[in-house]
Write a protein that holds these residues in place. Structure first.
Motif, PDB file in Angstrom:
ATOM      1  N   THR A 297       0.834  -1.206   0.000  1.00 23.35           N
ATOM      2  CA  THR A 297       0.000   0.000   0.000  1.00 23.35           C
ATOM      3  C   THR A 297       0.864   1.250   0.000  1.00 23.35           C
ATOM      4  N   SER A 368      -8.468   5.287  -4.311  1.00 22.40           N
ATOM      5  CA  SER A 368      -8.368   4.125  -5.202  1.00 22.40           C
ATOM      6  C   SER A 368      -7.985   2.874  -4.425  1.00 22.40           C
ATOM      7  N   HIS A 369      -7.043   3.029  -3.514  1.00 22.26           N
ATOM      8  CA  HIS A 369      -6.635   1.877  -2.699  1.00 22.26           C
ATOM      9  C   HIS A 369      -7.794   1.378  -1.837  1.00 22.26           C
ATOM     10  N   CYS A 370      -8.494   2.296  -1.169  1.00 21.01           N
ATOM     11  CA  CYS A 370      -9.575   1.893  -0.267  1.00 21.01           C
ATOM     12  C   CYS A 370     -10.743   1.294  -1.046  1.00 21.01           C
ATOM     13  N   ARG A 371     -11.013   1.808  -2.233  1.00 21.84           N
ATOM     14  CA  ARG A 371     -12.095   1.242  -3.052  1.00 21.84           C
ATOM     15  C   ARG A 371     -11.774  -0.210  -3.411  1.00 21.84           C
ATOM     16  N   ARG A 372     -10.515  -0.455  -3.759  1.00 23.59           N
ATOM     17  CA  ARG A 372     -10.112  -1.822  -4.086  1.00 23.59           C
ATOM     18  C   ARG A 372     -10.155  -2.721  -2.855  1.00 23.59           C
ATOM     19  N   MET A 373      -9.703  -2.195  -1.701  1.00 23.79           N
ATOM     20  CA  MET A 373      -9.714  -2.995  -0.476  1.00 23.79           C
ATOM     21  C   MET A 373     -11.140  -3.330  -0.042  1.00 23.79           C
ATOM     22  N   ALA A 375     -13.718  -3.702  -1.980  1.00 20.58           N
ATOM     23  CA  ALA A 375     -14.225  -4.748  -2.874  1.00 20.58           C
ATOM     24  C   ALA A 375     -13.665  -6.114  -2.486  1.00 20.58           C
ATOM     25  N   VAL A 376     -12.391  -6.159  -2.116  1.00 21.57           N
ATOM     26  CA  VAL A 376     -11.778  -7.425  -1.680  1.00 21.57           C
ATOM     27  C   VAL A 376     -12.449  -7.928  -0.405  1.00 21.57           C
ATOM     28  N   ASN A 379     -15.953  -9.282  -1.101  1.00 24.45           N
ATOM     29  CA  ASN A 379     -15.899 -10.595  -1.753  1.00 24.45           C
ATOM     30  C   ASN A 379     -15.491 -11.690  -0.769  1.00 24.45           C
TER      31      ASN A 379
END
Length: 673
Positions: A297, A368-373, A375-376, A379
């Motif tokens: 990160t 961008s990092h938090c949006r990806r995290m 989503a992970v 899931n």
């Protein structure tokens, strides 16, 4: 008794504090004993730690008190100023301390120092960060040429020598780990210093609680705690805590004679001056992350525009070595290194980030990092790895929350922030963080376009989180969510609106209506739909509602919920379904089987992680079965809609700051279909 060579005022035991400010070693009993033992048995000891933790104070106090130490002469040398000086400057300072006729700024070499150093001496090199490289070479040379020399060093970084033993000072504890009820060391230091300048301070429980809050905000750093205590002359402790919540760099005091101790900003800035250019850039960019973050990160957020991503890990390691970052976990383990920036360093870094004009770029990368995290994490929850999802979320919680709160001020970030909050629905609803999630949603929803798919999903989630504290507002929010979900053709949102209707029915003590709504949710929500409860949760909730009036039907509904594909890996659905079966068995007179089911459901939970909703109801059921207590009515409400958290605390109250946002949100049409 040893003799002291050189300037008797360098370094003084009080470390720069004027009379009336005795140094004290509150909370340092273990470190004091350890340093005494190390000085007795080791040739090289380095006391390290972040800015303001009291390295020099501890070392000077221990040396001054060790009158019968194993050395015959004490040679104290403190490096004055923040500059590195020329080649041989530290050796020149040592030579000047040994020879009073020599000027301290004249350079010297290690051979000169070794020739003049008396036998059996303890060389105390204090605050040598600006000349760290020269100090390493000087100490190494002295160890090789003077067999009986001992060296004590205070520095923010270790020397890295093979014979060196490092004593790293951590901040003082802000919460007492002792069972005897003694005050935490940081609070004890604050109270002692505050009463020295303002007698009568912290005389009641309210002020002591405010003092504990101050120490927690300052993370137990002794210098920061003392600077804050000095402020009690002009402001009450409660007001001080509120000011420190916003910023800490302003803390200052005219008492310390060391320039870098006159304010917290200068103390942290002394470390900043010693960093390389790349390290300063990484420091400023990493300050955008208020919580813990992984090395990867850091590379994503801090790399680019002057710092190659491959250089970031080395910069993070250097910042951790000098106390700007706190390494988490096992730095040498198999997992990726994780770090957390201290609060004072983060405030300082944010100032530098804004001065450089890089704050918007850093905030965009954090988003961008938090949006990806998010989503992970979502899931992981929906694929049955719920324990892992919660662990992951706990590690990213502060960064995610900061991103969402910042989005309320940046319209282009609102949609991404709304996706993050809705994607973490299980944290707010299942793990009893309803008020936190509700506050975030009420910040964002007025900024979103009406009728969009994200808005519809956020509306029903806000209604769910409002059901316990404000059922009328929840119904109004559902009235706005329904047409938006229908027009968007979002079956998942329609089904989840039905689920929230079931929760509201439970609040009205109408389990029959609730069971119907939950069954509708189970039939409408598509399998594997993200962003909210699964159809299996609706089936399990229907079973729990049926347990109040149709226990046999409840057992059948619970079996259907447990028979759905993938449910065995869904810890929350399994918990609700097992509770429903236990309640149904109890009402059918099968108390032994009910006890086993309840016990098995509780044992399946991870004791380390936050407990999910339904945990408290299960424990109450188990206690009732063991004591033979009569059947409690409204079992489903206790498990799915009880406003009390699982630990039995009082219901959350709705913060007043939420009310204007809620009124603004409900100003639109609220037609119910």
């Amino acid at each position: 008794m040893w003799t002291r060579i050189g300037d008797p005022e360098a370094p003084p035991a009080s470390q720069g504090w004027e009379p009336g400010w005795e140094p004290g070693l509150v909370g340092r009993e273990r470190e004091t004993a350890e340093l005494r033992e190390l000085l007795a048995g080791r040739r090289v000891v380095t006391v390290t730690g972040a800015a303001g933790v009291g390295k020099s104070r501890l070392a000077a106090t221990v040396v001054a008190a060790a009158g019968d130490g194993p050395w015959r002469h004490l040679v104290p040398v403190r490096w004055h100023g923040s500059g590195a000086g020329g080649h041989g400057s530290l050796a020149g300072a040592v030579a000047a301390a040994l020879d009073g006729t020599r000027h301290g700024r004249e350079p010297a070499d290690a051979e000169t120092v070794a020739a003049e150093l008396p036998s059996g001496a303890l060389l105390f090199l204090d605050d040598v960060d600006p000349v760290h490289g020269e100090c390493v070479g000087l100490v190494q040379r002295l160890l090789m040429t003077v067999p009986d020399v001992r060296v004590l060093v205070t520095s923010r970084r270790a020397l890295g020598l093979g014979d060196e033993h490092v004593l790293r000072l951590a901040p003082l504890a802000t919460e007492s780990p002792r069972a005897d009820g003694r005050t935490a060391p940081a609070v004890e230091l604050f109270v002692e210093r505050a009463r020295a300048v303002a007698p009568g301070t912290c005389a009641d429980e309210a002020e002591l609680a405010a003092a504990a809050r101050v120490c927690g905000l300052l993370e137990g750093v002794p210098l920061a705690v003392e600077l804050a205590a000095a402020q009690t002359v002009c402001r009450p402790v409660g007001e001080l805590a509120a000011l420190l919540e916003r910023d800490q760099g302003w803390l200052n005091s005219p008492r310390p004679v060391l320039r870098r101790h006159r304010s917290l900003r200068e103390a942290v800035g002394a470390s900043y001056v010693l960093c390389d250019r790349e390290e300063r850039i990484v420091w400023a960019r990493a300050s955008i992350l208020p919580g813990a973050f992984a090395e990867g990160t850091g590379g994503f957020v801090c790399g680019g525009n002057g710092v190659a991503p491959r250089e970031v890990p080395a910069c993070l390691a250097q910042l951790a070595a000098c106390g700007v970052l706190e390494p988490l976990g096992d730095p040498g383990g198999v997992h990726e290194p994780r770090y957390r920036m201290t609060r004072a360093a983060r405030d300082f870094g944010l100032e530098r980030l804004r001065e450089a004009g890089e704050f918007p770029v850093a905030a965009e990368r954090r988003k961008s990092h938090c949006r990806r995290m998010a989503a992970v994490i979502e899931n992981l929850w929906h694929t049955g790895n719920q324990d892992q999802a919660v662990r992951f979320l706990l590690g990213e919680h502060d960064n995610l929350t900061a991103t969402v709160r910042h989005a309320a001020e940046e319209p282009e970030h609102v949609e991404a922030a709304l996706e993050i909050v809705v994607g973490l629905w299980f944290w707010w609803a299942v793990h009893d963080r309803a008020e936190e999630g509700r506050e975030l949603l009420l910040r964002l929803l007025p900024l979103c376009p009406e009728g969009s798919r994200p808005t519809a999903r956020a509306l029903w989630l806000t209604a769910w989180l409002s059901a316990a504290s404000d059922p009328a507002a929840a119904r109004a929010l559902l009235g706005r969510a329904w047409p938006a979900a229908v027009l968007a053709g979002d079956d998942a949102a329609v089904g989840r609106i039905a689920y929230v209707e079931g929760v509201l029915a439970l609040h009205r003590d109408d389990p029959r209506a609730a069971a119907g709504h939950f069954q509708e949710a189970a039939a409408t929500i598509p399998d594997h739909a993200l962003g909210g409860p699964s159809p299996a949760v609706g089936e399990a909730a229907a079973a729990l509602a049926q347990a109040d009036f149709a226990p046999a039907a409840a057992r059948a509904s619970a079996r259907r919920a447990l028979a759905r594909a993938g449910v065995r890996d869904d810890a929350w659905t399994t918990l609700v379904a097992r509770y429903a079966r236990a309640e149904a068995d109890r009402r059918l007179g099968r108390t032994a089987r009910a006890w086993r089911r309840a016990r098995r459901a509780l044992d399946s939970l991870d004791p380390v992680l936050p407990v999910p909703r339904g945990h408290g109801a299960l424990r109450r059921l188990l206690a009732d079965l063991e004591t033979g207590a009569p059947v409690r009515p409204a079992a489903a409400r206790h498990a799915l809609a009880d406003p009390r958290p699982p630990d039995g605390r009082e219901p959350h109250t709705v913060p007043r700051k939420n009310e204007p946002a809620l009124e603004e949100l409900l100003d639109g049409p609220a037609e119910r279909l």
